[in-house]
Design a protein around this motif. Structure first.
Motif, PDB file in Angstrom:
ATOM      1  N   SER A  40     -13.612   8.027  -4.649  1.00 35.45           N
ATOM      2  CA  SER A  40     -13.983   7.245  -5.829  1.00 35.45           C
ATOM      3  C   SER A  40     -13.888   8.110  -7.088  1.00 35.45           C
ATOM      4  CB  SER A  40     -15.409   6.711  -5.681  1.00 35.45           C
ATOM      5  OG  SER A  40     -16.349   7.763  -5.801  1.00 35.45           O
ATOM      6  N   VAL A  41     -13.721   7.461  -8.213  1.00 33.78           N
ATOM      7  CA  VAL A  41     -13.666   8.164  -9.499  1.00 33.78           C
ATOM      8  C   VAL A  41     -14.956   8.940  -9.709  1.00 33.78           C
ATOM      9  CG1 VAL A  41     -13.543   7.840 -12.004  1.00 33.78           C
ATOM     10  CG2 VAL A  41     -12.023   6.538 -10.508  1.00 33.78           C
ATOM     11  N   SER A  42     -16.073   8.347  -9.326  1.00 34.86           N
ATOM     12  CA  SER A  42     -17.370   9.007  -9.465  1.00 34.86           C
ATOM     13  C   SER A  42     -17.436  10.270  -8.612  1.00 34.86           C
ATOM     14  CB  SER A  42     -18.478   8.034  -9.058  1.00 34.86           C
ATOM     15  OG  SER A  42     -19.728   8.667  -9.077  1.00 34.86           O
ATOM     16  N   ASP A  43     -16.992  10.194  -7.348  1.00 33.62           N
ATOM     17  CA  ASP A  43     -17.002  11.370  -6.468  1.00 33.62           C
ATOM     18  C   ASP A  43     -16.088  12.469  -7.000  1.00 33.62           C
ATOM     19  OD1 ASP A  43     -18.824  10.271  -4.714  1.00 33.62           O
ATOM     20  OD2 ASP A  43     -17.315   9.652  -3.246  1.00 33.62           O
ATOM     21  N   ILE A  44     -14.935  12.082  -7.509  1.00 32.65           N
ATOM     22  CA  ILE A  44     -14.004  13.068  -8.068  1.00 32.65           C
ATOM     23  C   ILE A  44     -14.642  13.743  -9.280  1.00 32.65           C
ATOM     24  CG2 ILE A  44     -11.794  13.377  -9.276  1.00 32.65           C
ATOM     25  CD1 ILE A  44     -10.676  11.164  -7.407  1.00 32.65           C
ATOM     26  N   GLY A  45     -15.249  12.959 -10.151  1.00 31.84           N
ATOM     27  CA  GLY A  45     -15.896  13.524 -11.336  1.00 31.84           C
ATOM     28  C   GLY A  45     -17.002  14.503 -10.985  1.00 31.84           C
TER      29      GLY A  45
END
Length: 87
Positions: free
Chosen positions: A40-45
């Protein structure tokens, strides 16, 4: 902070690969990478910020409202390279 090791490894590999042809790798470059699409974008961030704060990559970042807004990596540190070799 609980970080997914496979996510961190894939991000490091993505940054290492892209730095061979570019001067810096952005948050959007990592998100678009085939190696990182399953996260997810959140996990990557969160993982990018973890890698920066803990000395795995040389990067600048801007965080706001508990989300990574901007990220630019210019190098993988020796610590980051050792982590890649370890896994």
């Amino acid at each position: 902070m609980n970080i997914n090791d496979s996510c961190a490894l894939n991000i490091l590999l993505c940054i290492e690969e892209q730095l061979q042809t570019k001067k810096s790798v952005s948050f959007n470059d990592v998100i678009a990478s085939p190696k990182c699409r399953k996260y997810s974008v959140s996990d990557i961030g969160k993982t990018l910020e973890y890698l920066r704060k803990n000395g795995f990559v040389k990067a600048t970042s801007r965080f706001g409202c508990s989300e990574l807004l901007e990220f630019n990596a210019t190098a993988i540190t020796q610590k980051g390279l050792e982590h890649i070799k370890k896994i």
